[in-house]
Write a protein that holds these residues in place. Structure first.
Motif, short mmCIF file in Angstrom:
data_model
loop_
_atom_site.label_atom_id
_atom_site.label_comp_id
_atom_site.label_asym_id
_atom_site.label_seq_id
_atom_site.Cartn_x
_atom_site.Cartn_y
_atom_site.Cartn_z
N ARG A 37 9.47 -0.82 5.42
CA ARG A 37 8.09 -1.20 5.70
C ARG A 37 7.31 -1.41 4.40
O ARG A 37 6.53 -2.33 4.28
CB ARG A 37 7.42 -0.13 6.56
N ALA A 38 7.56 -0.54 3.40
CA ALA A 38 6.90 -0.68 2.10
C ALA A 38 7.30 -2.00 1.45
O ALA A 38 6.47 -2.63 0.78
CB ALA A 38 7.26 0.50 1.19
N ARG A 39 8.55 -2.41 1.64
CA ARG A 39 8.99 -3.70 1.08
C ARG A 39 8.15 -4.85 1.62
O ARG A 39 7.70 -5.72 0.88
CB ARG A 39 10.46 -3.95 1.40
N GLY A 90 -0.06 -0.71 8.11
CA GLY A 90 0.17 0.64 8.63
C GLY A 90 -0.45 0.86 10.00
O GLY A 90 0.06 1.64 10.81
N PRO A 133 2.60 0.53 -2.59
CA PRO A 133 3.36 -0.71 -2.73
C PRO A 133 2.47 -1.95 -2.79
O PRO A 133 2.75 -2.88 -3.57
CB PRO A 133 4.27 -0.73 -1.49
N ALA A 134 1.38 -1.97 -2.00
CA ALA A 134 0.51 -3.15 -2.00
C ALA A 134 -0.14 -3.35 -3.37
O ALA A 134 -0.12 -4.45 -3.93
CB ALA A 134 -0.57 -3.00 -0.91
N LEU A 184 0.80 3.22 2.34
CA LEU A 184 1.20 1.85 2.00
C LEU A 184 0.34 1.22 0.90
O LEU A 184 0.61 0.09 0.48
CB LEU A 184 1.17 0.98 3.26
N LEU A 185 -0.69 1.94 0.45
CA LEU A 185 -1.53 1.37 -0.61
C LEU A 185 -0.76 1.21 -1.91
O LEU A 185 -0.97 0.26 -2.65
CB LEU A 185 -2.76 2.25 -0.84
N VAL A 191 5.14 -4.69 2.89
CA VAL A 191 3.76 -4.57 2.41
C VAL A 191 3.66 -5.04 0.96
O VAL A 191 2.70 -5.73 0.58
CB VAL A 191 3.26 -3.12 2.55
N ALA A 192 4.65 -4.69 0.13
CA ALA A 192 4.65 -5.12 -1.26
C ALA A 192 4.70 -6.64 -1.35
O ALA A 192 3.95 -7.26 -2.12
CB ALA A 192 5.82 -4.49 -2.02
N ALA A 210 -3.22 -5.36 2.40
CA ALA A 210 -1.86 -5.44 2.97
C ALA A 210 -1.44 -4.10 3.55
O ALA A 210 -0.64 -4.04 4.49
CB ALA A 210 -0.86 -5.90 1.90
N ALA A 211 -2.03 -3.00 3.02
CA ALA A 211 -1.67 -1.67 3.51
C ALA A 211 -2.12 -1.46 4.96
O ALA A 211 -1.64 -0.55 5.64
CB ALA A 211 -2.28 -0.60 2.62
N LEU A 212 -3.03 -2.33 5.46
CA LEU A 212 -3.49 -2.21 6.85
C LEU A 212 -2.36 -2.48 7.84
O LEU A 212 -2.51 -2.21 9.04
CB LEU A 212 -4.66 -3.16 7.11
N SER A 267 -1.46 6.67 7.42
CA SER A 267 -0.37 5.69 7.38
C SER A 267 -0.77 4.45 6.57
O SER A 267 0.09 3.74 6.07
CB SER A 267 0.06 5.31 8.80
N VAL A 268 -2.07 4.21 6.44
CA VAL A 268 -2.53 3.12 5.57
C VAL A 268 -2.45 3.56 4.11
O VAL A 268 -1.99 2.81 3.24
CB VAL A 268 -3.97 2.69 5.93
N GLU A 302 9.35 2.74 -4.62
CA GLU A 302 8.69 2.65 -3.31
C GLU A 302 9.49 1.79 -2.34
O GLU A 302 9.39 1.97 -1.13
CB GLU A 302 7.30 2.02 -3.46
N LEU A 303 10.28 0.86 -2.88
CA LEU A 303 10.84 -0.19 -2.04
C LEU A 303 12.11 0.22 -1.31
O LEU A 303 12.72 -0.59 -0.63
CB LEU A 303 11.13 -1.45 -2.87
N ARG A 304 12.50 1.49 -1.43
CA ARG A 304 13.65 1.95 -0.66
C ARG A 304 13.33 1.92 0.82
O ARG A 304 14.22 1.89 1.66
CB ARG A 304 14.03 3.39 -1.08
N ALA A 326 2.52 -4.02 -6.34
CA ALA A 326 3.05 -5.39 -6.30
C ALA A 326 2.00 -6.38 -6.78
O ALA A 326 2.31 -7.30 -7.54
CB ALA A 326 3.50 -5.73 -4.88
#
Lengths: 226, 101
Positions: free
Chosen positions: A180-182, A215, B44-45, B41-42, A184-185, A211-213, B37-38, A175-177, B48
């Motif tokens: 933005r995902a980096r 987005g 990676p969140a 990103l779920l 959020v992680a 954390a996904a918010l 879009s949220v 995912e971390l490529r 992690a």
């Protein structure tokens, strides 16, 4: 790809997780009996509940003198992470609410991550396949542990407690490529670590999903620029 | 009702309800673009958060043990090679070796 191919791909990709679930299931079969459950109750719990970390937490609470109600609340908190996972999955499931709710039962951590296409959609047949093979692993491991007893050594001496997080690291790296995902992680990890000392187990991971918010913010920025 | 029955029945009910809630409530209709879009990103969140809690959290305390170094080593392998199996094998091996010495 047709559904059979995707289901078999799920079985294959889930196999390594199933082996890990099998080993963990063996230790659950042993630990549950030490907590006072009969061997049949231990097996029934794995086959019916099918939620490893929640089961370990629940029997640990009973073992330390807690009531069933307290144990169930703790299990619910541990499993609360399936709530955001199910929200993410919802759009990828066909049928009415009941049928979607039934399909949602296939959500477990590794299968959800494997079925994630990375564009906000999920391959439900891959999800079903990956979960099916892990169900067999978890149930079979518990049966072996419950009936075979403690002939096996301490799984931790073999480093097996590193297996699950290492799997998730490997999936996370994929995912971390994306930049933005980096971010959020990193934010999710920080939120979880900050909450560990102050909240019951399970809450840190649930709150970390917020954390996904991030987005939302990005979209606002993009719209302002447009 | 015995403790075991209450425990298993209770855990089963809450787990089924939690897993059903999202798909039952939210599927079957188009959701706005921001929702998507949220959702993206779920992963990676959550991944992690799972990694750090499973590696570093022990009964409400943060603790860096052998498994943390094992997972870190596995993460480097995954980052450099992309190999899932390599990541897991190295993580377990480094953890076991550190515990043995």
């Amino acid at each position: 790809m047709d559904r059979n191919t995707r289901f078999r791909a799920g079985l294959r990709e889930g196999l390594a997780f199933a082996v890990a679930a099998g080993v963990t299931g063996v230790s659950f079969g042993i630990v549950a009996q030490e907590a006072g459950l009969s061997q049949w109750a231990a097996i029934a719990m794995s086959l019916i509940v099918f939620a490893g970390s929640a089961q370990f937490t629940a029997v640990a609470i009973v073992a330390s003198g807690g009531g069933a109600g307290t144990a169930v609340v703790a299990a619910a908190l541990i499993n609360s992470r399936f709530l955001p996972m199910g929200v993410a999955l919802a759009q990828s499931l066909p049928g009415g609410p009941l049928r979607r709710g039934v399909q949602g039962q296939a959500v477990i951590d590794a299968s959800w991550a494997l079925a994630n296409r990375g564009d906000g959609t999920f391959d439900r047949w891959r999800l079903f396949g990956a979960t099916a093979v892990q169900y067999v692993g978890w149930g079979g491991g518990t049966i072996a542990g419950a009936l075979g007893g403690s002939a096996l050594g301490d799984p931790n001496s073999l480093g097996l407690d590193a297996v699950y997080p290492a799997f998730f690291v490997a999936l996370l790296v994929h995912e971390l490529r994306d930049g933005r995902a980096r971010g959020v992680a990193a934010l999710g990890a920080l939120i979880a670590l900050a909450l560990v000392p102050f909240t019951p187990a399970g809450v840190p991971v649930l709150v970390a999903s917020l954390a996904a918010l991030v987005g939302l913010r990005r979209r606002a920025v993009a719209e302002a620029a447009a | 009702m015995s403790t075991a029955t209450a425990l298993i029945g209770g855990c089963a009910m809450v787990t089924v309800a939690i897993k059903a809630a999202g798909p039952a409530a939210l599927g079957g209709r188009d959701l706005p673009a921001w929702f998507q879009s949220v959702v993206v990103l779920l992963a990676p969140a959550l991944l992690a958060a799972l990694v750090v809690t499973q590696t570093l959290a022990h009964d409400g305390h943060l603790h860096v043990g052998a498994n943390a170094f094992g997972v870190l080593a596995g993460g480097i392998v995954a980052w450099r090679t992309g190999s899932v199996i390599g990541c897991v094998v190295v993580a377990a091996a480094v953890t076991a070796i550190l515990r043995a010495v």
